[in-house]
Design a protein around this motif. Structure first.
Motif, short mmCIF file in Angstrom:
data_model
loop_
_atom_site.label_atom_id
_atom_site.label_comp_id
_atom_site.label_asym_id
_atom_site.label_seq_id
_atom_site.Cartn_x
_atom_site.Cartn_y
_atom_site.Cartn_z
N ASN A 250 3.02 -7.81 -7.13
CA ASN A 250 3.90 -7.73 -5.97
C ASN A 250 4.52 -6.34 -5.91
O ASN A 250 5.53 -6.06 -6.54
N ALA A 251 3.87 -5.46 -5.13
CA ALA A 251 4.36 -4.08 -4.95
C ALA A 251 4.69 -3.86 -3.49
O ALA A 251 4.37 -2.82 -2.91
N ALA A 252 5.35 -4.84 -2.89
CA ALA A 252 5.58 -4.85 -1.45
C ALA A 252 6.82 -4.10 -1.01
O ALA A 252 7.28 -4.27 0.13
N PHE B 67 2.24 -13.87 -11.92
CA PHE B 67 2.87 -13.19 -10.78
C PHE B 67 3.61 -11.98 -11.34
O PHE B 67 4.61 -12.13 -12.07
N PHE B 68 3.14 -10.79 -11.02
CA PHE B 68 3.65 -9.56 -11.62
C PHE B 68 4.54 -8.82 -10.63
O PHE B 68 4.12 -8.52 -9.50
N TRP B 69 5.75 -8.54 -11.04
CA TRP B 69 6.70 -7.77 -10.21
C TRP B 69 6.49 -6.27 -10.44
O TRP B 69 6.44 -5.80 -11.58
N LEU B 70 6.42 -5.52 -9.36
CA LEU B 70 6.46 -4.05 -9.40
C LEU B 70 7.31 -3.61 -8.22
O LEU B 70 6.81 -3.27 -7.15
N GLY C 296 0.78 -1.22 0.00
CA GLY C 296 0.00 0.00 0.00
C GLY C 296 0.82 1.27 0.00
O GLY C 296 0.37 2.30 0.49
N GLY C 297 2.05 1.20 -0.56
CA GLY C 297 2.77 2.44 -0.85
C GLY C 297 2.24 3.03 -2.14
O GLY C 297 1.32 2.49 -2.77
N LEU D 261 -6.50 -4.46 -2.83
CA LEU D 261 -5.17 -4.08 -2.40
C LEU D 261 -4.98 -4.47 -0.94
O LEU D 261 -5.82 -4.15 -0.09
N LEU D 262 -3.89 -5.16 -0.65
CA LEU D 262 -3.58 -5.61 0.70
C LEU D 262 -2.38 -4.83 1.24
O LEU D 262 -1.33 -4.79 0.58
N GLU D 263 -2.52 -4.24 2.40
CA GLU D 263 -1.43 -3.51 3.06
C GLU D 263 -1.26 -4.07 4.47
O GLU D 263 -2.23 -4.17 5.23
N SER D 264 -0.03 -4.40 4.83
CA SER D 264 0.21 -5.00 6.14
C SER D 264 0.05 -4.02 7.29
O SER D 264 -0.34 -4.40 8.40
#
Length: 375
Positions: free
Chosen positions: A192-194, A319-322, A11-12, A30-33
């Motif tokens: 994956n925008a973690a 599986f998408f990398w960002l 969630g940035g 959208l999942l934000e920890s």
């Protein structure tokens, strides 16, 4: 269990902007920890847009992103950029770095040392060997950008789930199942925008990591030197990025421009690193640091070639990398979000193939650049 088309993890501003763009064509969760969006790198950004900052790929992304921030848009009905300027200073031993920066930069004005000191009255012109001003560098209203994208995501039917750290990921029946502390989600595609945790998310999914290394960047807020009005000063710093300073709400933010590799965590400044950086800053100015009002640190996460990854993994389906935006995540977010939308859903204009190749995650495996993260 809900069934969105796409789950975005992170969630940035990278994740929120990508989710908002992808939601034009797909159902998105959208999942934000953390309990709130933008808690880590986004919320600790230097909040500056410098078009000439970064390598050639990043500069191409900057150019694509600039109109979104500079003009009224769906994110904000007023521009998100405001005048600042960036002053690059060359000291002993920095001639090559200064020349390289200026050679590839657009809109740069060469200045003498005394001209530079006119822009920043506390600057000591004596040791300055060369200076260059990028007048078009601008402040970014990061919070308005983040909240604007979040609002857009919700308006397009997207869901935002905070306080939901991912605990497990599995591929089941042609879809991804993502377990969180708030329950399970299922979707055809994962983005994956973690941020600093992107390699850890990949490992949970059984996807090979890309060799992402988080680096700590610290900053301190100082009172305005001698009570001066700093509002119109540009950002200023050394050509080799050993320190920089930027006006911030009537005060001065100073960073040692540290880049120490660390494990992903809720970053805090190292007192010695901060003190050394403030000392380097002091050598360049005529006003000593009297006190530090507050300090903080954030993480800038780089891939081995210091270029972001935006594309599907070569070793896993859907599986998408960002990831790997380094210190450029806020200013490149609109461009990377548009690219993510096109690659995930087919929507929007097709990006430049050369740019897509430069961002492709497969480039890291192909060049042997992938390695285990340092810590």
């Amino acid at each position: 269990m809900s069934a969105p088309d796409v789950i975005v993890i992170g969630g940035g501003i990278a994740g929120v902007s990508a989710a908002a763009e992808i939601a034009r064509e797909a159902r998105v969760t959208l999942l934000e920890s953390e309990p709130a969006l933008g808690y880590h790198s986004t919320g600790r950004s230097a909040a500056i847009f410098i078009r000439n900052y970064g390598n050639a790929t990043l500069r191409a992304l900057n150019a694509l992103a600039e109109p979104v921030y500079a003009e009224a848009s769906e994110i904000s009905d007023t521009p998100l950029l405001s005048a600042r300027g960036a002053l690059t200073l060359a000291y002993a031993g920095e001639a090559d770095a200064f020349a390289d920066y200026c050679a590839d930069a657009d809109g740069i004005e060469r200045l003498g040392a005394r001209e530079a000191a006119e822009l920043v009255p506390i600057l000591d012109p004596g040791p300055v060997e060369a200076a260059a001003l990028e007048p078009d560098a601008r402040d970014i209203d990061v919070d308005r950008a983040l909240q604007g994208y979040a609002r857009l995501l919700r308006a397009r039917g997207g869901r935002i789930v905070t306080g939901a750290p991912v605990t497990a990921i599995a591929r089941e029946g042609g879809a991804w199942r993502v377990e969180t502390r708030q329950g399970a989600e299922r979707a055809a595609v994962i983005v994956n925008a973690a941020g600093a945790w992107a390699d850890e998310v990949a490992r949970l999914a059984g996807v090979a990591p890309l060799g992402l290394v988080p680096h700590r960047r610290s900053a301190a807020i100082l009172p305005p030197p001698g009570g001066r009005d700093v509002a119109r000063w540009p950002l200023f710093g050394s050509a080799t990025e050993t320190w920089y300073a930027k006006p911030d709400a009537g005060r001065l933010m100073v960073s040692p421009a540290d880049e120490d590799p660390v494990d992903p965590h809720d970053a805090w400044p190292d007192d010695m690193v901060l003190a050394e950086g403030l000392w380097r800053y002091e050598q360049a100015v005529t006003h000593a640091v009297e006190r530090v009002e507050r300090s903080w640190a954030g993480l800038r996460s780089f891939l081995p070639d210091r270029t972001p990854a935006a594309g599907f993994a070569a070793d896993a389906e859907a599986f998408f990398w960002l990831a790997g935006q380094g210190g450029y995540g806020v200013q490149t977010a609109p461009a990377l979000a548009a690219i993510a939308r096109h690659l995930v859903t087919g929507g929007g204009a097709a990006p430049d193939p050369a740019l897509l190749a430069a961002l492709a995650p497969a480039r890291l495996a192909a060049t042997g650049a992938r390695h285990a993260p340092e810590g």
